[in-house]
Design a protein around this motif. Structure first.
Motif, PDB file in Angstrom:
ATOM      1  N   ASN A 107       0.842  -1.184   0.000  1.00  0.00           N
ATOM      2  CA  ASN A 107       0.000   0.000   0.000  1.00  0.00           C
ATOM      3  C   ASN A 107       0.884   1.242   0.000  1.00  0.00           C
ATOM      4  O   ASN A 107       1.982   1.225   0.577  1.00  0.00           O
ATOM      5  N   CYS A 108       0.416   2.308  -0.608  1.00  0.00           N
ATOM      6  CA  CYS A 108       1.196   3.557  -0.658  1.00  0.00           C
ATOM      7  C   CYS A 108       1.574   4.047   0.738  1.00  0.00           C
ATOM      8  O   CYS A 108       2.670   4.585   0.929  1.00  0.00           O
ATOM      9  N   ALA A 109       0.686   3.838   1.713  1.00  0.00           N
ATOM     10  CA  ALA A 109       0.952   4.290   3.082  1.00  0.00           C
ATOM     11  C   ALA A 109       2.111   3.539   3.727  1.00  0.00           C
ATOM     12  O   ALA A 109       2.706   4.031   4.689  1.00  0.00           O
ATOM     13  N   ASP A 110       2.458   2.364   3.198  1.00  0.00           N
ATOM     14  CA  ASP A 110       3.557   1.558   3.740  1.00  0.00           C
ATOM     15  C   ASP A 110       4.908   1.865   3.099  1.00  0.00           C
ATOM     16  O   ASP A 110       5.928   1.310   3.496  1.00  0.00           O
ATOM     17  N   ILE A 111       4.924   2.730   2.096  1.00  0.00           N
ATOM     18  CA  ILE A 111       6.169   3.072   1.392  1.00  0.00           C
ATOM     19  C   ILE A 111       6.851   4.221   2.119  1.00  0.00           C
ATOM     20  O   ILE A 111       6.256   5.278   2.340  1.00  0.00           O
ATOM     21  N   GLY A 112       8.109   4.011   2.491  1.00  0.00           N
ATOM     22  CA  GLY A 112       8.886   5.050   3.168  1.00  0.00           C
ATOM     23  C   GLY A 112       9.836   5.794   2.249  1.00  0.00           C
ATOM     24  O   GLY A 112      10.248   6.909   2.543  1.00  0.00           O
ATOM     25  N   ARG A 113      10.199   5.171   1.103  1.00  0.00           N
ATOM     26  CA  ARG A 113      11.174   5.785   0.211  1.00  0.00           C
ATOM     27  C   ARG A 113      11.057   5.172  -1.177  1.00  0.00           C
ATOM     28  O   ARG A 113      10.803   3.980  -1.313  1.00  0.00           O
TER      29      ARG A 113
END
Length: 153
Positions: A107-113
């Protein structure tokens, strides 16, 4: 002797050159100016997946004929999830190209970088795909930081 009277040396490898007369002209070198500008324009959740959209703007004085950078997605804990390549082709000076890709299972919310790497077999200006460039292609592209997520080289 050639038809114009100049002497010609014929070599065993079936090439030739003038023996005397006009010195060989140096090839004109391309003077490289400007940079490509890569921006992250979109991050959209599609179920448990994340679609990203990036734009490459050609702010150089030459055509970016091809560059294929890799986009590596990292989780917020720093572990790389997946890497994908996106190709950008035939971008004339002043023009831009937009590309999208879907990262499945994150999910986009789980992407940090999102880290931009690769692109070494580019064809742009004086660089071509047959020359090992060791990062020279991506050096000519500025990655614009994003407010959505950390986006860099």
């Amino acid at each position: 002797t050639g038809p114009d009277g100049r002497r010609i040396l014929l070599k065993s490898d079936k090439t030739w050159r003038y023996v005397d007369g006009e010195p060989a002209k140096e090839e004109e070198k391309i003077v490289v100016t400007g940079e490509g500008v890569l921006t992250l324009e979109r991050m959209e959740a599609v179920g448990d997946n994340c679609r990203i959209g990036v734009r490459l703007q050609n702010d150089t004085n030459y055509e970016i004929r091809s560059i294929v950078p890799r986009f590596a997605v990292y989780r917020k804990n720093g572990v790389m999830y997946e890497g994908r390549t996106l190709g950008f082709y035939s971008i004339n000076p002043g023009n831009n190209v937009y590309r999208e890709t879907l990262f499945r299972g994150i999910n986009c919310a789980d992407i940090g970088r999102i880290q931009v790497t690769g692109g070494d077999r580019c064809v742009m200006g004086d660089l071509d795909r047959f020359t090992y460039t060791g990062g020279a292609c991506l050096e000519r592209v500025r990655v614009v930081p994003s407010e959505r997520v950390r986006f860099d080289k």
